[in-house]
Design an enzyme around this catalytic site. Structure first.
Site, mmCIF file in Angstrom:
data_model
loop_
_atom_site.group_PDB
_atom_site.id
_atom_site.type_symbol
_atom_site.label_atom_id
_atom_site.label_comp_id
_atom_site.label_asym_id
_atom_site.label_seq_id
_atom_site.Cartn_x
_atom_site.Cartn_y
_atom_site.Cartn_z
ATOM 1 N N ASP A 1 -9.883 28.621 -49.702
ATOM 2 C CA ASP A 1 -9.375 29.877 -50.250
ATOM 3 C C ASP A 1 -10.562 30.692 -50.695
ATOM 4 O O ASP A 1 -11.626 30.140 -50.978
ATOM 5 C CB ASP A 1 -8.544 29.603 -51.512
ATOM 6 C CG ASP A 1 -7.194 29.040 -51.182
ATOM 7 O OD1 ASP A 1 -6.708 29.306 -50.086
ATOM 8 O OD2 ASP A 1 -6.645 28.328 -52.045
HETATM 9 P P1 ATP Z 1 -6.983 33.346 -51.732
HETATM 10 O O1 ATP Z 1 -8.153 34.075 -51.184
HETATM 11 O O2 ATP Z 1 -7.390 32.306 -52.683
HETATM 12 O O3 ATP Z 1 -6.003 32.945 -50.684
HETATM 13 P P2 ATP Z 1 -5.949 35.804 -52.494
HETATM 14 O O4 ATP Z 1 -5.989 36.350 -53.852
HETATM 15 O O5 ATP Z 1 -6.821 36.386 -51.474
HETATM 16 O O6 ATP Z 1 -6.160 34.302 -52.656
HETATM 17 P P3 ATP Z 1 -3.162 36.170 -52.682
HETATM 18 O O7 ATP Z 1 -3.205 35.675 -54.046
HETATM 19 O O8 ATP Z 1 -2.106 35.706 -51.738
HETATM 20 O O9 ATP Z 1 -4.482 35.880 -51.913
HETATM 21 O O10 ATP Z 1 -3.152 37.753 -52.759
HETATM 22 C C1 ATP Z 1 -2.970 38.556 -51.613
HETATM 23 C C2 ATP Z 1 -2.821 40.006 -51.990
HETATM 24 O O11 ATP Z 1 -1.689 40.172 -52.830
HETATM 25 C C3 ATP Z 1 -3.986 40.546 -52.807
HETATM 26 O O12 ATP Z 1 -4.968 41.106 -51.986
HETATM 27 C C4 ATP Z 1 -3.331 41.624 -53.645
HETATM 28 O O13 ATP Z 1 -3.266 42.840 -52.962
HETATM 29 C C5 ATP Z 1 -1.921 41.124 -53.833
HETATM 30 N N1 ATP Z 1 -1.750 40.485 -55.146
HETATM 31 C C6 ATP Z 1 -2.426 39.444 -55.654
HETATM 32 N N2 ATP Z 1 -1.977 39.115 -56.870
HETATM 33 C C7 ATP Z 1 -0.964 39.973 -57.156
HETATM 34 C C8 ATP Z 1 -0.078 40.137 -58.266
HETATM 35 N N3 ATP Z 1 -0.126 39.363 -59.318
HETATM 36 N N4 ATP Z 1 0.827 41.126 -58.203
HETATM 37 C C9 ATP Z 1 0.906 41.924 -57.124
HETATM 38 N N5 ATP Z 1 0.113 41.805 -56.064
HETATM 39 C C10 ATP Z 1 -0.819 40.852 -56.045
#
Ligand code: ATP
Length: 891
Positions: free
Chosen positions: A326
């Site tokens: 991740d």
């Molecule tokens: P990883 O890289 O560890 O997979 P990540 O943060 O890239 O984690 P997600 O957590 O699935 O992946 O987030 C994907 C997208 O969702 C982010 O780019 C953001 O735009 C949106 N996002 C993340 N957290 C939230 C939240 N709490 N509320 C709304 N949207 C969110």
């Protein structure tokens, strides 16, 4: 009491519980004393005596026991005694070792104990689930293990997977309404049961049963027994043991016949020789030493923040060929800061770093006032209202509880020059990385709205297509700078609407704006990714973030440089073949959902990869289970993901994975070195006796002396290898092939070579001194010392597999010198202490008689080093030629 068929008010009263304050700490302590800890009764393990005797159940031990009986019949009582002593010592070592390994793993499991969020004295706190008592108010979130049986009084889209209890694998929807008394377990929708897993949504309930009183406790009066400590390698050695005993029995029979027909040995003497041969060829100490090395590996890894949940994973770690990681928090610091705010008509920069609300929202270098910017204020209200995290000051530093992405939005709102309002939420859809947004029904005075915040691409689908162009441009603009993007949108709804679902989020929204968030890469990770490259391990970044963001971060870290990135939705349409190609071609997978992770693992494994995969959410669990090494996050990981994983990172850091792989390689190398070290002793002793009988000569060692050599080298010098440090160059060679044979052709050659050297040297010595009419006692003592000293010298050959022994790291392993010293003292005792002379039939020998044993040992050392040098040259040349050919072929 049938809690599900009673009004919640009655349940609360019955349990003297208060949903607004929870129990006080004193009350909870009192109840804990009455009800006991919230734990299932431990599995009934075998009693220590049974466990001890289980260590006798081994073919090799049976062979030794038969030998004991024969020596007894022949009235060689000392031999009988010593053989039995060896059997018992061996079982004792095995027993102690098994206990230690179990304790270590148990301790590690305790470190992973489940937490529960409860209300105590009016405050939400996280406690050990074992400390829950009836009457506690507990909260549930997606990814939690339900910590006790709860009667629910709050459930928002709460889905719970109850297969551990009902066998039904589909998650069931939970509600709070009253149920009739005859409702069966699987339909008790207003209850959450201990041991089940929250698949999505959130809820709260009062604890009605703990420990053995829970439904889970009732059906499983005992927890499954402690996991078996077998590993692929230990299995291989067990099979090897069987093979050895077959060989021993066959050669014993052959030898008896040869001795009986060809030479005129007395039956008694011949039998003793056969027994000597038998005990000589059994590597008595080997199994115990191998499991000691593995258990030490688990402990070292725990000391380096990697909690490995079982012994076999230590071996697998060393063979990992690809790490899928991740991004957020593992490769990056998870210290989010909003850098820019993008609205429909203008952009703002945001000053300050970290969660501290210092810095201001600016335009062209000048602070802006929210008063003059109604659109900005509306955007801030939306992201502050749609927020589950909490910003607080601890000492001098600002911290967030809950998600970092949401925390930085609170900091942003605090940077405004006026207090930003929040509105009450009526109904909520929590964030999930499979749909990537969070939404709520919000009441603003008399008007109701749906607020949604999430990945910009998802939100763009909810607005009219004519409006998308501007935002798409902005997304690209900021993503290429490595900013993580998050957008917010709103839509008015009639005041009659009471709850919302995903279907309400299809269209009709207005996009308020976006933020660009930076999350700097972890500095130390850059180096460990470079290290993976030299170690032949591919690193793949799997992220939910935007493609351009991922590529920008990837290029800072050294992942996927020069390669393009691919998005989750592109993977979805691929067939197996195209997917196989894609997992080879790309290192960055953006906009992925947890389901994509599972497909990626499978595709990688199909191509023969040994795959490590990180994850933290509930829906990551299938991918973690499927991966060869599933890795869960200790800090931000859910309980469900930790349970599905083989390894848990205490610090969520990518570096820790690479360190664990390194440790895995070291452990495996040391296991191999140990085998390479121990076996020549057995083979050379076997050869000595075999050849002596063939030649009709006197047998050079008694069974007791042979047992002595085997045991004393096993418990002293062979342990030193367990402490051998990582060899330089270990992370410069490609991963070992999984399932490859324990003993390569070269290893077999080495064992044979060393055995012949030792055996040949001793036979030569015996011929010389027999001619000089040395008595049997002195000769046997010299033979004994020659064997032990050869092993001692050979230890220093084995410390490095192919490197010259006298290198810079010669003194790096203190244990090697300590045990060598110990062995020398013991051997002096054997030679010069009278009662040892009686037991082992040895004799004090003169100083000059040490020369031959020393020379034999020294020549083993020198000749093996020469052999290493030659093999290195030959192999080096061969590799060079191969790579030359490869180069020509490639071009
Ligand atoms: P990883 O890289 O560890 O997979 P990540 O943060 O890239 O984690 P997600 O957590 O699935 O992946 O987030 C994907 C997208 O969702 C982010 O780019 C953001 O735009 C949106 N996002 C993340 N957290 C939230 C939240 N709490 N509320 C709304 N949207 C969110």
């Amino acid at each position: 009491m049938k809690w599900y068929s009673h009004e919640i008010a009655d349940v609360l009263e019955e349990l003297a519980a208060d949903p607004s304050m929870g129990l006080s700490e004193e009350e909870a302590a009192g109840r804990l004393a009455t009800w006991g800890r919230n734990e299932l009764p431990e599995a009934k393990n075998d009693s220590p005596i049974v466990k001890f005797f289980k260590h006798f159940h081994d073919v090799l031990i049976y062979v030794l026991l038969v030998a004991a009986v024969i020596t007894f019949i022949l009235q060689h009582y000392i031999d009988t005694g010593v053989i039995l002593a060896v059997v018992v010592i061996n079982a004792a070592i095995g027993f102690i070792q098994e206990n230690r390994a179990e304790k270590a793993l148990e301790g590690i499991r305790k470190m992973l104990s489940v937490k529960a969020v409860v209300l105590r004295s009016g405050k939400r706190t996280s406690i050990q689930a074992a400390d829950l008592v009836p009457g506690d108010i507990a909260y549930l979130r997606a990814g939690d293990k339900v910590p006790a049986d709860l009667r629910l009084f709050d459930a928002v889209n709460l889905q719970i997977e109850e297969s551990s209890l009902t066998g039904e694998s589909d998650a069931v929807e939970k509600k709070t309404a009253l149920l009739p008394e005859e409702t069966v377990l699987g339909d008790r929708a207003n209850m959450a049961f201990a041991g089940t897993a929250v698949a999505s949504g959130a809820g709260a309930g009062v604890v009605v049963a703990t420990g053995a009183e829970t439904e889970l406790g009732k059906i499983s009066s005992a927890l499954a027994a402690v996991e078996k400590l077998q590993t692929p390698l230990l299995k291989q050695t067990a099979a090897f043991g069987k093979l050895v005993s077959m060989i021993i029995v066959l050669s014993a029979v052959a030898l008896f016949l040869i001795g009986y027909w060809l030479h005129d040995y007395a039956t008694g003497e011949l039998l003793l020789a056969i027994i000597g041969l038998t005990v000589a060829m059994i590597p008595e100490g080997l199994p115990a030493i191998l499991s000691i090395i593995l258990a030490l590996g688990v402990q070292t890894m725990a000391g380096k923040n990697a909690i490995v949940r079982n012994l076999p994973s230590v071996e697998t770690l060393g063979a990992v060929t690809v790490i899928c990681s991740d991004k957020t928090g593992t490769l990056t610091k998870n210290e989010m800061t909003v850098k820019s705010v993008i609205l429909e008509s203008e952009e703002f920069d945001v000053g300050g770093v970290g969660y501290s609300p210092e810095g201001a929202i600016q335009k062209n270098g000048r602070n802006v006032s929210v008063q003059d910017q109604p659109m900005l204020e509306r955007f801030l209200i939306c992201v502050k209202t749609l927020n589950d995290s909490h910003l607080y000051k601890e000492g001098d530093s600002w911290k967030v509880s809950g998600g970092a992405t949401e925390g930085c939005l609170l900091t942003l709102a605090e940077k405004a020059d006026k207090e930003i309002e929040i509105y009450p939420l009526a109904s909520k859809i929590p964030f999930d990385s499979s749909y990537k947004y969070m939404a709520a029904l919000v009441r603003e005075g008399s008007q109701k709205w749906i607020y949604v915040k999430g990945a910009p691409e998802r939100l763009l689908e909810m607005i009219p297509s004519a409006e998308r162009g501007y935002w798409e441009e902005k997304i690209l603009d900021h993503a290429v700078r490595g900013e993580r993007l998050l957008a917010a949108a709103v839509k008015p709804v009639p005041s009659g609407v009471e709850s919302i679902g995903h279907s309400d989020l299809q269209s009709g929204f207005t996009l308020l704006g976006m933020v660009g968030i930076i999350d700097p890469p972890r500095d130390e990770v850059i180096e460990s990714i470079a290290q993976c490259k030299t170690a032949g391990i591919r690193v793949k970044m799997i992220t939910g973030d935007h493609k351009e963001t991922a590529v920008a971060i990837g290029s800072k870290l050294g992942i996927g440089v020069g390669l393009k990135a691919i998005e989750g939705r592109e993977l979805e349409t691929m067939d197996d073949e195209a997917l196989a190609q894609a997992v080879n071609d790309f290192d960055i997978f953006a906009r992925t959902s947890p389901a994509d992770k599972l497909r990626l693992v499978e595709a990688l494994q199909k191509q023969g990869h040994i795959c490590a995969m990180t994850g933290d959410g509930v829906n990551d669990a299938p991918a973690l289970k499927r991966a060869d090494i599933g890795i869960a996050m200790g800090i931000k990981g859910t309980e469900v993901s930790k349970e599905a994983a083989e390894m848990v990172l205490v610090d969520d850091n990518f570096n820790t994975i690479v360190n664990a792989v390194k440790e895995g390689r070291r452990v495996y190398d040391n296991l191999k070195k140990t085998i390479l070290f121990i076996l020549p002793t057995n083979v050379s002793e076997g050869m000595l006796i075999f050849v002596s009988i063939l030649l009709g000569a006197t047998i050079p060692l008694t069974p007791v002396q042979i047992l002595w050599v085997n045991m004393i080298t096993a418990v002293t010098i062979s342990l030193a290898i367990a402490f051998e440090k990582l060899e330089p160059g270990t992370m410069e060679r490609p991963p070992r092939k999984a399932g490859s044979r324990l003993l390569s052709g070269y290893s077999m050659f080495r064992i044979a070579f060393v055995s012949i050297l030792i055996c040949g040297g001793i036979l030569w010595m015996n011929t010389v001194f027999t001619a000089r009419n040395y008595d049997a006692g002195t000769l046997q003592t010299m033979t004994l010392q020659a064997l032990v000293l050869s092993q001692l010298f050979y230890l220093f050959n084995c410390r490095n597999e192919s490197r010259f022994a006298l290198n810079r790291d010669f003194f790096s392993n203190k244990a090697a010198f300590f045990v060598s010293g110990l062995l020398i003292i013991i051997q002096l005792g054997v030679t010069y202490v009278p009662f040892m002379n009686v037991i082992l039939a040895t004799e004090p020998i003169g100083l000059s008689n040490w020369i031959w044993p020393l020379l034999i040992g020294l020549s083993v050392f020198i000749l093996v080093e020469i052999e290493k040098w030659i093999v290195n040259r030959v192999m080096g040349n061969r590799l060079e030629r191969k790579s030359e050919k490869g180069d020509k072929g490639g071009r």
